[in-house]
Write a protein that holds these residues in place. Sequence first.
Motif, short mmCIF file in Angstrom:
data_model
loop_
_atom_site.label_atom_id
_atom_site.label_comp_id
_atom_site.label_asym_id
_atom_site.label_seq_id
_atom_site.Cartn_x
_atom_site.Cartn_y
_atom_site.Cartn_z
N THR A 202 14.74 -41.48 20.00
CA THR A 202 15.46 -41.35 20.73
C THR A 202 15.89 -39.76 21.30
OG1 THR A 202 16.48 -43.57 20.42
CG2 THR A 202 17.58 -42.03 21.97
N LEU A 203 15.55 -39.50 22.38
CA LEU A 203 16.10 -38.51 23.13
C LEU A 203 17.47 -38.30 23.47
CD1 LEU A 203 12.73 -36.73 24.53
CD2 LEU A 203 13.95 -36.10 22.19
N SER A 204 18.43 -37.61 23.03
CA SER A 204 19.81 -37.58 23.37
C SER A 204 20.17 -36.10 23.93
CB SER A 204 20.72 -38.13 22.64
OG SER A 204 20.84 -37.43 21.51
N GLU A 205 19.40 -35.19 23.34
CA GLU A 205 19.90 -33.62 23.56
C GLU A 205 18.45 -33.00 23.72
OE1 GLU A 205 20.52 -32.35 19.02
OE2 GLU A 205 22.11 -32.77 20.40
N PRO A 206 18.31 -31.79 24.27
CA PRO A 206 17.00 -31.06 24.46
C PRO A 206 16.33 -30.47 23.13
CG PRO A 206 18.90 -29.99 26.02
CD PRO A 206 19.61 -30.97 24.84
N ARG B 83 6.34 -43.97 26.64
CA ARG B 83 7.29 -45.15 26.48
C ARG B 83 6.77 -46.47 26.62
NH1 ARG B 83 11.16 -44.23 31.20
NH2 ARG B 83 12.61 -45.00 29.85
N SER B 84 7.37 -47.27 26.12
CA SER B 84 7.03 -48.82 25.84
C SER B 84 7.33 -49.70 27.31
CB SER B 84 8.04 -49.44 24.72
OG SER B 84 9.21 -49.34 24.88
N SER C 196 -6.47 -17.82 21.31
CA SER C 196 -5.62 -19.22 21.06
C SER C 196 -4.73 -19.36 22.17
CB SER C 196 -5.04 -18.74 19.73
OG SER C 196 -5.80 -18.90 18.62
N ILE C 197 -4.23 -20.48 22.30
CA ILE C 197 -3.07 -20.70 23.28
C ILE C 197 -1.86 -21.25 22.43
CG2 ILE C 197 -2.55 -22.40 25.07
CD1 ILE C 197 -5.52 -22.59 25.64
N GLU C 198 -0.81 -20.49 22.65
CA GLU C 198 0.49 -20.89 22.05
C GLU C 198 1.60 -20.91 22.70
OE1 GLU C 198 0.58 -17.63 18.92
OE2 GLU C 198 -1.08 -18.53 17.81
N GLY C 199 2.50 -21.41 22.38
CA GLY C 199 3.73 -21.57 23.26
C GLY C 199 4.64 -22.58 22.86
N VAL C 200 5.74 -22.74 23.64
CA VAL C 200 6.85 -23.82 23.19
C VAL C 200 6.92 -24.97 24.28
CG1 VAL C 200 9.38 -23.78 22.64
CG2 VAL C 200 8.28 -21.65 21.82
N LEU C 201 6.96 -26.08 23.70
CA LEU C 201 7.45 -27.20 24.75
C LEU C 201 8.89 -27.45 24.65
CD1 LEU C 201 6.53 -29.47 26.41
CD2 LEU C 201 5.94 -30.86 24.34
N HIS C 202 9.53 -27.60 25.75
CA HIS C 202 10.85 -27.91 26.18
C HIS C 202 10.88 -29.19 26.75
CE1 HIS C 202 11.67 -23.64 25.31
NE2 HIS C 202 10.87 -23.26 26.24
N VAL C 203 11.62 -30.08 26.21
CA VAL C 203 12.13 -31.58 26.64
C VAL C 203 13.38 -31.89 26.80
CG1 VAL C 203 11.63 -34.00 26.39
CG2 VAL C 203 9.89 -32.35 25.83
N SER C 204 14.05 -32.02 27.89
CA SER C 204 15.45 -31.85 27.93
C SER C 204 15.80 -33.40 28.95
CB SER C 204 16.12 -30.91 28.94
OG SER C 204 15.93 -29.59 28.24
N PRO C 205 16.44 -34.08 28.22
CA PRO C 205 16.80 -35.30 28.90
C PRO C 205 18.10 -35.00 29.64
CG PRO C 205 17.86 -35.34 26.46
CD PRO C 205 16.88 -34.24 26.88
N VAL C 206 18.39 -35.96 30.68
CA VAL C 206 19.38 -35.74 31.76
C VAL C 206 20.71 -36.06 30.99
CG1 VAL C 206 20.61 -36.55 33.62
CG2 VAL C 206 17.95 -36.48 33.90
N PRO C 207 21.71 -34.87 31.13
CA PRO C 207 23.00 -35.11 30.30
C PRO C 207 23.61 -36.48 30.64
CG PRO C 207 23.07 -32.93 31.59
CD PRO C 207 21.50 -33.70 31.86
N GLY C 208 24.02 -36.93 29.44
CA GLY C 208 24.66 -38.25 29.26
C GLY C 208 23.58 -39.63 29.20
N LYS C 209 22.25 -39.11 29.09
CA LYS C 209 21.22 -40.14 28.98
C LYS C 209 20.57 -40.03 27.83
CE LYS C 209 21.04 -41.65 33.50
NZ LYS C 209 21.00 -43.15 33.91
N ARG C 210 20.26 -41.28 27.36
CA ARG C 210 19.48 -41.45 25.99
C ARG C 210 18.11 -42.04 26.36
NH1 ARG C 210 22.26 -41.49 21.27
NH2 ARG C 210 20.98 -42.84 20.41
N VAL C 211 16.94 -41.32 25.95
CA VAL C 211 15.45 -41.88 26.42
C VAL C 211 15.03 -42.29 25.13
CG1 VAL C 211 13.45 -41.31 27.49
CG2 VAL C 211 15.53 -40.28 28.18
#
Length: 364
Positions: free
Chosen positions: A163-167, A201-202, A108-123
Amino acid sequence: RLKKSRDLIARTNPIKEQHHSHHHQPSSRSTGKKTNKTRMSFFGIGPSAKLLTVDVTFIHPKRACVVKSYTIGMSGGHLTGDTGATLMHSGGGNIARETLPLITSGESIEGVLHVSPVPGKRVEHLGVKIELIGRVEAYFDRSGREGDGDFLSILREIEPPGTLSEPISKPFSFKSVDFPNESYNGKNASLRVFLKVTVVRSYASNIVNEYKLWVRNVREPPEVNNSIKMEVGIEDCLHIEFEYSKAKYHLRDAIIGKIFFLLVRVKIKRMEIEIRRREICGLGANAHGENEVIAKFEVMEGAPVRGECIPVRLFLSPYDLTPTYKSVNNKFSVKYYLNLVLIDDEDRRYFKQQEIILYRSELL
């Protein structure tokens, strides 16, 4: 006249000042700075606009291995991002050595995915997904689309649209994945397995990252492994018989054999054994093959006499070998040969090739 002259001067001076300012104070449009900032801020694209950082932490596999790649500068992002690579130069061009997570079939392949927006940005996004892909690529074949050579594709939806505003950190898992073939990096073809993370993204391009894995499979020793015995020669000049103990070898094995000289009427000055790799891409009339000498071993120096027997013992572990591949996805094959070469006093070469089968008996 004086009044008309003053009116004329008053009308001409502003034109001169405007002309002067045009040359010495460039507008924002001529430099492009303001326009570029507005474009990148509005669309979130551009060479310096980094909205997100994406990373993967592997829980399993925990093993790693060092692998070699000929694919520097090729399309497909073989050297992007996630792992370090050491570049070297050889006669065939650039070579990279990378340390990659090591997986085997059925694990099996297992792990954790981390996605972090640039501070102050909303994606804003339409979803975050991770995909396990197995892909066979032939570099000379440019007719197919990306994904035509995929033999494995498993998708996991990690985050719904929003919307991503924090990690965020999200676990992922691919259970008991079957890999029929090992990973391979050749000169003209590759078999690679990787995780593809996509932030959809659209109004802008999707954000895509790839994370490579390396597959090795351990095989059981073959039940039938007959010896190789063959007589070759030139009529009334040279007649030899060579014998190898078996035809199938694991990657840390030793080739053991004997060479008998039954008739010698040619002045032989030395004898060598080569291990050759032949990489074949395509099928039928479109097949393209390339040979590479992996090892060269001198087994005799000086002229042999009739009835002489030369022993052969060649260890495989020091050499960069892979298992034999047979028509993987009808894209490529990899075969190995033992090439016996005799050189006479006039530097004429007499040779005979014999195919051998290689397999892996241990992961590391």
